[in-house]
Design a protein around this motif. Structure first.
Motif, PDB file in Angstrom:
ATOM      1  N   LEU A 165      24.353  12.171 -23.871  1.00 25.59           N
ATOM      2  CA  LEU A 165      25.803  12.191 -23.709  1.00 25.59           C
ATOM      3  C   LEU A 165      26.379  13.502 -24.217  1.00 25.59           C
ATOM      4  O   LEU A 165      25.969  14.011 -25.269  1.00 25.59           O
ATOM      5  CB  LEU A 165      26.435  11.032 -24.495  1.00 25.59           C
ATOM      6  CG  LEU A 165      27.969  10.956 -24.491  1.00 25.59           C
ATOM      7  CD1 LEU A 165      28.493  10.630 -23.100  1.00 25.59           C
ATOM      8  CD2 LEU A 165      28.461   9.918 -25.499  1.00 25.59           C
ATOM      9  N   CYS A 166      27.332  14.039 -23.468  1.00 23.69           N
ATOM     10  CA  CYS A 166      28.088  15.207 -23.908  1.00 23.69           C
ATOM     11  C   CYS A 166      29.560  14.965 -23.590  1.00 23.69           C
ATOM     12  O   CYS A 166      29.908  14.665 -22.436  1.00 23.69           O
ATOM     13  CB  CYS A 166      27.591  16.469 -23.202  1.00 23.69           C
ATOM     14  SG  CYS A 166      28.514  17.967 -23.648  1.00 23.69           S
ATOM     15  N   THR A 167      30.427  15.077 -24.592  1.00 23.36           N
ATOM     16  CA  THR A 167      31.852  14.860 -24.380  1.00 23.36           C
ATOM     17  C   THR A 167      32.642  16.103 -24.782  1.00 23.36           C
ATOM     18  O   THR A 167      32.221  16.867 -25.645  1.00 23.36           O
ATOM     19  CB  THR A 167      32.361  13.656 -25.195  1.00 23.36           C
ATOM     20  OG1 THR A 167      32.257  13.946 -26.598  1.00 23.36           O
ATOM     21  CG2 THR A 167      31.557  12.403 -24.890  1.00 23.36           C
ATOM     22  N   VAL A 193      31.447  13.644 -20.188  1.00 18.94           N
ATOM     23  CA  VAL A 193      32.802  13.100 -20.235  1.00 18.94           C
ATOM     24  C   VAL A 193      33.750  14.246 -20.575  1.00 18.94           C
ATOM     25  O   VAL A 193      33.618  14.864 -21.633  1.00 18.94           O
ATOM     26  CB  VAL A 193      32.945  11.985 -21.284  1.00 18.94           C
ATOM     27  CG1 VAL A 193      34.386  11.467 -21.301  1.00 18.94           C
ATOM     28  CG2 VAL A 193      31.974  10.848 -21.012  1.00 18.94           C
ATOM     29  N   GLY A 194      34.672  14.540 -19.677  1.00 20.36           N
ATOM     30  CA  GLY A 194      35.635  15.589 -19.976  1.00 20.36           C
ATOM     31  C   GLY A 194      36.321  16.125 -18.740  1.00 20.36           C
ATOM     32  O   GLY A 194      35.749  16.135 -17.648  1.00 20.36           O
ATOM     33  N   LYS A 195      37.554  16.577 -18.937  1.00 20.34           N
ATOM     34  CA  LYS A 195      38.303  17.224 -17.864  1.00 20.34           C
ATOM     35  C   LYS A 195      38.061  18.734 -17.911  1.00 20.34           C
ATOM     36  O   LYS A 195      37.754  19.286 -18.966  1.00 20.34           O
ATOM     37  CB  LYS A 195      39.797  16.948 -18.021  1.00 20.34           C
ATOM     38  CG  LYS A 195      40.179  15.484 -17.887  1.00 20.34           C
ATOM     39  CD  LYS A 195      41.678  15.304 -18.088  1.00 20.34           C
ATOM     40  CE  LYS A 195      42.073  13.841 -17.971  1.00 20.34           C
ATOM     41  NZ  LYS A 195      43.538  13.640 -18.185  1.00 20.34           N
ATOM     42  N   VAL A 196      38.235  19.374 -16.783  1.00 18.03           N
ATOM     43  CA  VAL A 196      38.120  20.831 -16.727  1.00 18.03           C
ATOM     44  C   VAL A 196      39.317  21.442 -17.445  1.00 18.03           C
ATOM     45  O   VAL A 196      40.469  21.104 -17.172  1.00 18.03           O
ATOM     46  CB  VAL A 196      38.056  21.326 -15.269  1.00 18.03           C
ATOM     47  CG1 VAL A 196      38.029  22.851 -15.222  1.00 18.03           C
ATOM     48  CG2 VAL A 196      36.836  20.741 -14.563  1.00 18.03           C
ATOM     49  N   LEU A 197      39.035  22.333 -18.372  1.00 15.25           N
ATOM     50  CA  LEU A 197      40.089  23.004 -19.124  1.00 15.25           C
ATOM     51  C   LEU A 197      40.864  23.931 -18.186  1.00 15.25           C
ATOM     52  O   LEU A 197      40.258  24.626 -17.367  1.00 15.25           O
ATOM     53  CB  LEU A 197      39.465  23.810 -20.261  1.00 15.25           C
ATOM     54  CG  LEU A 197      40.384  24.317 -21.371  1.00 15.25           C
ATOM     55  CD1 LEU A 197      40.936  23.162 -22.184  1.00 15.25           C
ATOM     56  CD2 LEU A 197      39.624  25.271 -22.285  1.00 15.25           C
ATOM     57  N   PRO A 198      42.200  23.960 -18.266  1.00 17.18           N
ATOM     58  CA  PRO A 198      42.959  24.880 -17.424  1.00 17.18           C
ATOM     59  C   PRO A 198      42.455  26.314 -17.548  1.00 17.18           C
ATOM     60  O   PRO A 198      42.208  26.802 -18.650  1.00 17.18           O
ATOM     61  CB  PRO A 198      44.393  24.746 -17.977  1.00 17.18           C
ATOM     62  CG  PRO A 198      44.453  23.353 -18.529  1.00 17.18           C
ATOM     63  CD  PRO A 198      43.077  23.105 -19.095  1.00 17.18           C
ATOM     64  N   GLY A 199      42.270  26.964 -16.408  1.00 13.70           N
ATOM     65  CA  GLY A 199      41.722  28.310 -16.387  1.00 13.70           C
ATOM     66  C   GLY A 199      40.218  28.347 -16.192  1.00 13.70           C
ATOM     67  O   GLY A 199      39.646  29.423 -15.996  1.00 13.70           O
ATOM     68  N   ILE A 220      32.111  11.810 -15.852  1.00 11.20           N
ATOM     69  CA  ILE A 220      33.345  11.025 -15.971  1.00 11.20           C
ATOM     70  C   ILE A 220      34.449  12.004 -16.353  1.00 11.20           C
ATOM     71  O   ILE A 220      34.432  12.570 -17.452  1.00 11.20           O
ATOM     72  CB  ILE A 220      33.203   9.922 -17.038  1.00 11.20           C
ATOM     73  CG1 ILE A 220      32.039   8.991 -16.669  1.00 11.20           C
ATOM     74  CG2 ILE A 220      34.507   9.124 -17.183  1.00 11.20           C
ATOM     75  CD1 ILE A 220      31.674   8.014 -17.783  1.00 11.20           C
ATOM     76  N   LYS A 221      35.401  12.184 -15.484  1.00 14.42           N
ATOM     77  CA  LYS A 221      36.372  13.273 -15.658  1.00 14.42           C
ATOM     78  C   LYS A 221      37.549  12.848 -16.535  1.00 14.42           C
ATOM     79  O   LYS A 221      38.697  12.818 -16.110  1.00 14.42           O
ATOM     80  CB  LYS A 221      36.816  13.793 -14.299  1.00 14.42           C
ATOM     81  CG  LYS A 221      35.637  14.404 -13.542  1.00 14.42           C
ATOM     82  CD  LYS A 221      35.998  14.967 -12.196  1.00 14.42           C
ATOM     83  CE  LYS A 221      34.759  15.580 -11.537  1.00 14.42           C
ATOM     84  NZ  LYS A 221      35.029  16.124 -10.202  1.00 14.42           N
ATOM     85  N   GLY A 222      37.191  12.542 -17.772  1.00 13.99           N
ATOM     86  CA  GLY A 222      38.215  12.256 -18.775  1.00 13.99           C
ATOM     87  C   GLY A 222      38.312  10.787 -19.135  1.00 13.99           C
ATOM     88  O   GLY A 222      38.352   9.918 -18.267  1.00 13.99           O
TER      89      GLY A 222
END
Length: 334
Positions: A165-167, A193-199, A220-222
């Motif tokens: 797992l990586c979050t 697990v995580g959303k793409v950071l802006p930029g 899982i995108k967030g």
């Protein structure tokens, strides 16, 4: 009663990550455990209310400068929680010494002269604060991050299922692309697990291409921080991995420690703090080395786990009370 006002570095709608989560988690725990001594509130940029004693700033960045100057001129006590570079590379130290006289470092040094207390998260950061930023011992405090109580609930059994797992926010600094490539090489299951950071949209596209080629990688995108879904994923993973190029004290690793998970981290300075000392470390820039690390850690199920004796340090009640002591120190010192 000490009245403390929280000042974030930037609007949370524009950028939000572990530092912001920590700020809000501390806020909640101060309200929960210290409300008799500390009245905590969040800055409203439209309000003219000046009825507070301490301005608590988050981040040693340009965005805080004007507010710190005005707070100082208004007679407020100033506390700042900072995340500092570990200055791992020699060139960084040389550049740092040069920039003390011009540029960004000069600004940071001038800003720190205005504050009454500086909070860092570990002894490695304390060493940088003293040696690089010349912060005096009497106004320097070490207080670790908080692990949400949801991760400290031992009422449900903790298992080790067969996935890594990586979050965290998806970005080049956190290096999820190299982790994904290594998991493909090792034929290991990975959950991100995580959303793409802006930029970082291009980096996110590169990661998506890798995910699309593998049946063993799930992205899982967030998920909401400390949510039941996230807690379950941490509770059931076999290995928690974070191969960042740089970090200070990631809450995600503390959450994994709270559930006694194996740790796969970068061989960077942040991994040398006492909380992480039993972790497997690999070169985050070398996919082959990461692959070897994954194979090794999956074969040795009982190794590479942190010492659970540190769990008390991460509890909200303990961290909140340490911050309460900082506020009392700056308010009542002679």
């Amino acid at each position: 009663m000490i009245k403390t006002k929280f000042f974030p570095l930037q609007a949370h709608s524009l950028a939000f990550g572990g530092f912001e989560i920590q700020m809000l988690t501390l806020y909640e725990n101060l309200e929960k455990y210290c409300s008799k001594e500390i009245e905590v509130s969040k800055i409203d940029v439209w309000s003219r209310d000046t009825d507070f004693d301490i301005a608590h700033f988050w981040g040693l960045e340009v965005g805080n400068l004007n507010n710190i100057l005005w707070a100082k001129n208004s007679g407020k006590k100033i506390v700042i929680t900072v995340l500092l570079s570990y200055y791992e590379r020699f060139l960084s130290v040389v550049n740092d010494k040069f920039s003390k006289y011009i540029g960004y470092k000069k600004f940071q040094l001038e800003l720190l002269k205005l504050v009454d207390a500086v909070v860092v998260v570990n002894d490695l950061q304390k060493n940088v604060a003293e040696k690089v930023f010349k912060i005096s011992t009497e106004k320097l405090f070490v207080i670790p991050n908080i692990v949400h109580e949801n991760f400290l609930d031992n009422s449900q059994p903790i298992t080790d299922e067969n996935y890594i797992l990586c979050t965290g926010n998806i970005c080049a600094r956190k290096n999820q692309v190299n982790l994904a490539k290594a998991c493909l090489n090792a034929d290991a299951s990975l959950v991100l697990v995580g959303k793409v950071l802006p930029g970082e949209e291009e980096y996110g596209k590169n990661l998506q291409k890798i995910v699309d080629t593998s049946k063993n990688i799930t992205w899982i995108k967030g998920l909401p921080e400390s949510s039941p879904e996230l807690v379950k994923l941490v509770k059931n993973c076999s290995v928690f991995a974070l191969l960042s190029k740089s970090e200070t004290q990631p809450i995600s690793i503390l959450e994994a420690i709270s559930m006694n998970k194996q740790l796969l981290l970068s061989n960077r300075k942040y991994a040398q703090q006492s909380y992480f000392k039993n972790a497997m470390t690999v070169d985050p820039d070398n996919v082959e080395n990461i692959t070897q690390g994954i194979n090794e850690i999956l074969k040795n199920k009982n190794a590479y786990r942190a010492d659970p004796k540190f769990l008390e340090d991460f509890k909200g009640v303990n961290v909140a009370n340490q911050y309460k002591e900082v506020y009392e120190t700056v308010m009542y010192k002679k």
